[in-house]
Design an enzyme around this catalytic site. Structure first.
Site, PDB file in Angstrom:
ATOM      1  N   ASN A 134       0.858  -1.189   0.000  1.00  0.00           N
ATOM      2  CA  ASN A 134       0.000   0.000   0.000  1.00  0.00           C
ATOM      3  C   ASN A 134       0.894   1.240   0.000  1.00  0.00           C
ATOM      4  O   ASN A 134       1.335   1.695   1.054  1.00  0.00           O
ATOM      5  CB  ASN A 134      -0.907  -0.043   1.250  1.00  0.00           C
ATOM      6  CG  ASN A 134      -1.891   1.104   1.270  1.00  0.00           C
ATOM      7  OD1 ASN A 134      -2.011   1.851   0.297  1.00  0.00           O
ATOM      8  ND2 ASN A 134      -2.588   1.266   2.376  1.00  0.00           N
ATOM      9  N   TRP A 135       1.149   1.748  -1.199  1.00  0.00           N
ATOM     10  CA  TRP A 135       2.093   2.876  -1.314  1.00  0.00           C
ATOM     11  C   TRP A 135       1.470   4.207  -0.892  1.00  0.00           C
ATOM     12  O   TRP A 135       2.174   5.200  -0.784  1.00  0.00           O
ATOM     13  CB  TRP A 135       2.585   2.996  -2.767  1.00  0.00           C
ATOM     14  CG  TRP A 135       3.549   1.946  -3.185  1.00  0.00           C
ATOM     15  CD1 TRP A 135       3.963   0.849  -2.478  1.00  0.00           C
ATOM     16  CD2 TRP A 135       4.255   1.892  -4.434  1.00  0.00           C
ATOM     17  NE1 TRP A 135       4.869   0.120  -3.211  1.00  0.00           N
ATOM     18  CE2 TRP A 135       5.056   0.738  -4.414  1.00  0.00           C
ATOM     19  CE3 TRP A 135       4.271   2.700  -5.569  1.00  0.00           C
ATOM     20  CZ2 TRP A 135       5.889   0.387  -5.486  1.00  0.00           C
ATOM     21  CZ3 TRP A 135       5.084   2.347  -6.646  1.00  0.00           C
ATOM     22  CH2 TRP A 135       5.886   1.198  -6.592  1.00  0.00           C
ATOM     23  N   LYS A 136       0.157   4.229  -0.723  1.00  0.00           N
ATOM     24  CA  LYS A 136      -0.553   5.471  -0.365  1.00  0.00           C
ATOM     25  C   LYS A 136      -0.156   6.621  -1.300  1.00  0.00           C
ATOM     26  O   LYS A 136      -0.345   6.497  -2.490  1.00  0.00           O
ATOM     27  CB  LYS A 136      -0.308   5.814   1.116  1.00  0.00           C
ATOM     28  CG  LYS A 136      -0.719   4.671   2.044  1.00  0.00           C
ATOM     29  CD  LYS A 136      -0.630   5.056   3.489  1.00  0.00           C
ATOM     30  CE  LYS A 136      -0.899   3.852   4.366  1.00  0.00           C
ATOM     31  NZ  LYS A 136      -0.790   4.134   5.780  1.00  0.00           N
TER      32      LYS A 136
ATOM     33  N   HIS B  57     -10.070   2.705   3.707  1.00  0.00           N
ATOM     34  CA  HIS B  57      -8.884   2.835   4.560  1.00  0.00           C
ATOM     35  C   HIS B  57      -9.180   3.862   5.654  1.00  0.00           C
ATOM     36  O   HIS B  57      -9.849   4.862   5.408  1.00  0.00           O
ATOM     37  CB  HIS B  57      -7.680   3.266   3.715  1.00  0.00           C
ATOM     38  CG  HIS B  57      -6.389   3.115   4.462  1.00  0.00           C
ATOM     39  ND1 HIS B  57      -5.977   4.027   5.390  1.00  0.00           N
ATOM     40  CD2 HIS B  57      -5.447   2.131   4.442  1.00  0.00           C
ATOM     41  CE1 HIS B  57      -4.827   3.622   5.908  1.00  0.00           C
ATOM     42  NE2 HIS B  57      -4.484   2.475   5.352  1.00  0.00           N
TER      43      HIS B  57
ATOM     44  N   GLU C 157      -7.125  -3.623  10.056  1.00  0.00           N
ATOM     45  CA  GLU C 157      -6.056  -2.705  10.424  1.00  0.00           C
ATOM     46  C   GLU C 157      -6.495  -1.870  11.625  1.00  0.00           C
ATOM     47  O   GLU C 157      -7.199  -0.870  11.465  1.00  0.00           O
ATOM     48  CB  GLU C 157      -5.749  -1.746   9.267  1.00  0.00           C
ATOM     49  CG  GLU C 157      -5.258  -2.418   8.017  1.00  0.00           C
ATOM     50  CD  GLU C 157      -4.461  -1.464   7.142  1.00  0.00           C
ATOM     51  OE1 GLU C 157      -3.351  -1.844   6.752  1.00  0.00           O
ATOM     52  OE2 GLU C 157      -4.931  -0.348   6.860  1.00  0.00           O
TER      53      GLU C 157
ATOM     54  N   SER D  63       1.783  -1.524  10.753  1.00  0.00           N
ATOM     55  CA  SER D  63       3.206  -1.585  11.129  1.00  0.00           C
ATOM     56  C   SER D  63       3.850  -2.951  10.884  1.00  0.00           C
ATOM     57  O   SER D  63       4.689  -3.399  11.670  1.00  0.00           O
ATOM     58  CB  SER D  63       3.406  -1.182  12.595  1.00  0.00           C
ATOM     59  OG  SER D  63       2.987   0.144  12.803  1.00  0.00           O
TER      60      SER D  63
ATOM     61  N   GLY E 216       2.130  -0.968   4.541  1.00  0.00           N
ATOM     62  CA  GLY E 216       2.269   0.430   4.142  1.00  0.00           C
ATOM     63  C   GLY E 216       3.740   0.834   4.076  1.00  0.00           C
ATOM     64  O   GLY E 216       4.446   0.533   3.116  1.00  0.00           O
ATOM     65  N   GLY E 217       4.210   1.481   5.135  1.00  0.00           N
ATOM     66  CA  GLY E 217       5.574   2.028   5.168  1.00  0.00           C
ATOM     67  C   GLY E 217       6.650   1.053   4.679  1.00  0.00           C
ATOM     68  O   GLY E 217       7.512   1.429   3.878  1.00  0.00           O
TER      69      GLY E 217
HETATM   70  P1  PGA Z   1       1.733   0.647   7.799  1.00  0.00           P
HETATM   71  O1  PGA Z   1       0.461   1.024   6.951  1.00  0.00           O
HETATM   72  O2  PGA Z   1       2.184  -0.712   7.380  1.00  0.00           O
HETATM   73  O3  PGA Z   1       2.727   1.707   7.462  1.00  0.00           O
HETATM   74  O4  PGA Z   1       1.328   0.677   9.236  1.00  0.00           O
HETATM   75  C1  PGA Z   1      -0.547   0.073   6.717  1.00  0.00           C
HETATM   76  C2  PGA Z   1      -1.707   0.737   6.041  1.00  0.00           C
HETATM   77  O5  PGA Z   1      -2.055   1.867   6.404  1.00  0.00           O
HETATM   78  O6  PGA Z   1      -2.301   0.138   5.137  1.00  0.00           O
END
Ligand code: PGA
Length: 254
Positions: A8-10, A84, A161, A207, A228-229
């Site tokens: 998930n590159w956002k 999300h 999440e 995370s 995500g990150g």
């Molecule tokens: P994260 O993000 O892995 O950076 O916590 C997950 C997400 O928001 O989909």
């Protein structure tokens, strides 16, 4: 069952050139991966990333409910992230999410529906969190009926999440794997009771890194991860994919 890892590159990275580089680096060495892999870049980079990915499927960051859903499908997108928490926080309602899921399914896209509770709810205990997630699912999936054809393959992905565990939140920390397992088992039991989703995949997100991925993916019931990150570092994501491959191999032996 194969695990599903969604990057998930956002709103990252900053340019098409960086997106292409990241997609190329991510693709390198995953060709024979046993997991399903999705890369969801921001909209402006979809076409660029599409040109370089072979193994990973393309995901979109969102969709809209008007009749233009085919636009994404025709651009090679297979999955779409919907609901999300970062969008819900900006005013996306359950009614809007419900319409987006319906539009995605109609267009032949697989929705990745994100659900999860706030910290205040979780502080009241896991039962309160389950209650919250159940209500979200009931509203988000209202009136959605899957036909026999869509049941042959999984047509729906849920990403659990917990909001407080997402890395963009202040003081974020991952959930306890045993609690995530408990919640995901609960989500599956809710969906199994409905006529429409025999095979939902339920992922964990919040995370996830190469350091903690195994502790979540070791559970057969956790079908993968929404990352995500950590997905913005190709080597890190590939380590998570390798962990997913090993976990499903070990689980298929049981
Ligand atoms: P994260 O993000 O892995 O950076 O916590 C997950 C997400 O928001 O989909």
């Amino acid at each position: 069952m194969k695990k599903l890892i969604v990057a998930n590159w956002k709103m990252h990275p900053d340019s098409a050139a960086e997106a292409v580089l990241l997609a190329r680096q991510t693709e390198k060495g995953i060709l024979k991966s046993k997991s399903d892999i999705v890369i969801a870049p921001p909209f402006p980079f979809l076409a660029f990333v599409k040109k370089v990915v072979k193994r990973a499927k393309l995901g979109a960051q969102d969709d809209f409910w008007e009749s233009k859903g085919a636009m994404l499908k025709n651009s090679g997108v297979k999955y779409v992230i919907i609901g999300h928490s970062e969008c819900r926080m900006l005013g996306e309602t359950e009614e809007m999410i419900n319409k987006k899921i319906k539009a995605a399914l109609k267009a032949g896209l697989k929705p990745i529906l994100c659900v999860g509770e706030h910290l205040e709810t979780r502080k009241k205990g896991l039962a309160a969190a389950k209650n919250y997630v159940q209500k979200q699912l009931e509203s988000d999936l209202r009136e959605i009926v899957f036909n026999k054809k869509s049941l042959r393959k999984f047509a729906l992905v849920i990403a659990y999440e917990p909001i407080w565990a997402i890395s963009t939140n202040k003081d974020a920390r991952p959930d306890k794997p045993e609690d995530a397992f408990e919640m995901i088992k609960f989500i599956k039991s809710l969906l199994a009771a409905k006529p429409y989703t025999l095979y939902p995949k339920v992922l964990y997100g919040g995370s996830i890194t190469s350091q903690n991925a195994k502790s979540f993916l070791q559970y057969k019931e956790i079908d993968g991860a929404l990352v995500g990150g950590a997905s913005l570092k190709a080597e890190e994501l590939k380590k998570i994919i390798a962990i997913a491959n090993n976990a499903s191999k070990a689980q298929s032996r049981i």
